[in-house]
Design a protein around this motif. Sequence first.
Motif, mmCIF file in Angstrom:
data_model
loop_
_atom_site.group_PDB
_atom_site.id
_atom_site.type_symbol
_atom_site.label_atom_id
_atom_site.label_comp_id
_atom_site.label_asym_id
_atom_site.label_seq_id
_atom_site.Cartn_x
_atom_site.Cartn_y
_atom_site.Cartn_z
ATOM 1 N N ASN A 259 -7.580 -2.427 0.888
ATOM 2 C CA ASN A 259 -6.114 -2.387 0.804
ATOM 3 C C ASN A 259 -5.629 -1.006 0.355
ATOM 4 O O ASN A 259 -4.630 -0.493 0.875
ATOM 5 N N ASP B 64 -5.752 1.222 3.257
ATOM 6 C CA ASP B 64 -4.675 0.964 4.224
ATOM 7 C C ASP B 64 -3.428 1.760 3.858
ATOM 8 O O ASP B 64 -2.679 2.212 4.721
ATOM 9 N N LYS B 65 -3.197 1.914 2.558
ATOM 10 C CA LYS B 65 -1.984 2.636 2.119
ATOM 11 C C LYS B 65 -2.270 4.122 1.870
ATOM 12 O O LYS B 65 -1.428 4.967 2.151
ATOM 13 N N ARG C 8 3.222 -0.968 3.989
ATOM 14 C CA ARG C 8 2.855 -1.064 5.416
ATOM 15 C C ARG C 8 3.434 -2.336 6.046
ATOM 16 O O ARG C 8 2.748 -3.099 6.743
ATOM 17 N N GLU D 30 5.280 -2.812 8.459
ATOM 18 C CA GLU D 30 5.375 -2.839 9.915
ATOM 19 C C GLU D 30 4.090 -3.311 10.595
ATOM 20 O O GLU D 30 4.101 -3.609 11.783
ATOM 21 N N SER D 31 2.975 -3.357 9.842
ATOM 22 C CA SER D 31 1.678 -3.561 10.488
ATOM 23 C C SER D 31 1.310 -5.039 10.617
ATOM 24 O O SER D 31 0.883 -5.674 9.647
ATOM 25 N N GLN D 32 1.435 -5.565 11.837
ATOM 26 C CA GLN D 32 0.979 -6.928 12.104
ATOM 27 C C GLN D 32 -0.536 -7.011 11.948
ATOM 28 O O GLN D 32 -1.074 -8.048 11.540
ATOM 29 N N LEU D 33 -1.240 -5.904 12.249
ATOM 30 C CA LEU D 33 -2.701 -5.883 12.084
ATOM 31 C C LEU D 33 -3.073 -6.177 10.627
ATOM 32 O O LEU D 33 -3.935 -7.016 10.347
ATOM 33 N N ILE D 34 -2.391 -5.506 9.694
ATOM 34 C CA ILE D 34 -2.713 -5.733 8.275
ATOM 35 C C ILE D 34 -2.332 -7.158 7.872
ATOM 36 O O ILE D 34 -3.065 -7.829 7.138
ATOM 37 N N THR D 35 -1.191 -7.656 8.375
ATOM 38 C CA THR D 35 -0.797 -9.044 8.071
ATOM 39 C C THR D 35 -1.900 -10.011 8.489
ATOM 40 O O THR D 35 -2.307 -10.899 7.732
ATOM 41 N N THR D 36 -2.401 -9.825 9.715
ATOM 42 C CA THR D 36 -3.426 -10.743 10.226
ATOM 43 C C THR D 36 -4.743 -10.562 9.477
ATOM 44 O O THR D 36 -5.400 -11.540 9.109
ATOM 45 N N GLN D 37 -5.111 -9.297 9.229
ATOM 46 C CA GLN D 37 -6.370 -9.061 8.498
ATOM 47 C C GLN D 37 -6.315 -9.666 7.098
ATOM 48 O O GLN D 37 -7.291 -10.276 6.634
#
Length: 375
Positions: A221, A224-225, A296, A298-305
């Motif tokens: 995490n 990611d930031k 982050r 905006e990131s659907q990728l991070i939401t799903t991960q």
Amino acid sequence: MTELDVPGRVTAKIFPYPLNAWYAAAWDHEVTAKAPVARTVAGRPLALYRTQDGRPVALDDACWHRLAPLSQGKLVGRDGIQCPYHGLQYNAAGRCTSMPAQPTVNPSALVTSHPVVERYRYVWVWPGDPLLADADTIPDMHQMDSPEWAGDGLTIEAPCNYQLILDNLMDLTHEEFVHGSSIGQAELSESEFTTRHEDDGSVTVTRWMRDVEPPPFWLKNMRDKFPGFSGRVDRWQIIHYYAPSTICIDVGVAEAGTGAPEGDRSRGVNGYVMNTITPETDTTSHYFWAFMRNYRLESQLITTQLREGVHGVFAEDEAMLVAQQRAIDANPDKVFYSLTIDAGGMWVRRILDRMLAAEGRSLPVPSSTPSQVTS
Ligand code: FES
Ligand SMILES: [Fe+2]
């Protein structure tokens, strides 16, 4: 071993649930105007659906006539539902509006329509006295639909008493042993924590772990930031309990020594683990959870991960809860003992005990000696 002044000497293993309370019955998207859904909340089988103008409805799932489940019927008209057996129709208030085989409707024909509120992406139902239902007492889960937070979650159908899940979330030292590959670390048990309780039925447990190695979940995490981040962190877990069964946990890590414990989290990542647990029966629970973050967005990728990552972590909890409930059932004569780490959970029990007493109900006393609180 010394006895501590932790509340609650008697530690029930199967905790009854208050009825005068809001419980999340479903995610908003599960309740539709196309077909009813069956869901048992606090021992009450319900038929959930939406009216054509989108209002959620919770009716007792047993027809007035011969108790056939309305949830197996179909939606009719602007706000109605039709029994699948002999076709009686009910409106959203639960009043029968049509009896196909006779010209007049018996005026006493009705089913209970429970108070319902849609909030924070959930449909909340009040299974108790409708005159006491106050929407202002729905617990604060604003992160669920705030533009400043992003995230998603799932439901665990947990075959255990809801109190076991509350215990699990009120004491996170189990992470070292149950979640060793993702969020566990030895400092969870080694660090101090504080417990605070308020008259409104909330409890807060706060733990800071300063200058520690970030476990894999938190290192990912941070990267990611802050791409390429390495080094030590200050880690926090601030557990907010709201009666009867919602727990929102403020979690995160920040680069060590950059002021997070004093309030500056700008060099860190912050999540909220949102949990609301709905007793289904004495030994089964609907456990709704979500992981929200404030970076982050905006990131659907991070939401799903994150959703999938936390799903994996919570599967480890579920396996432990299943095994624990099985052992409880197999050992009816044995009692629970409590440790210092159970302070938050013991306050939760005291608050629930108070709610049950207000409903004229009391806790079952363990069959053997009462629990001891030891450290
Ligand atoms: S049981 Fe519902 S109409 Fe007969
Ligand atoms: Fe856990």
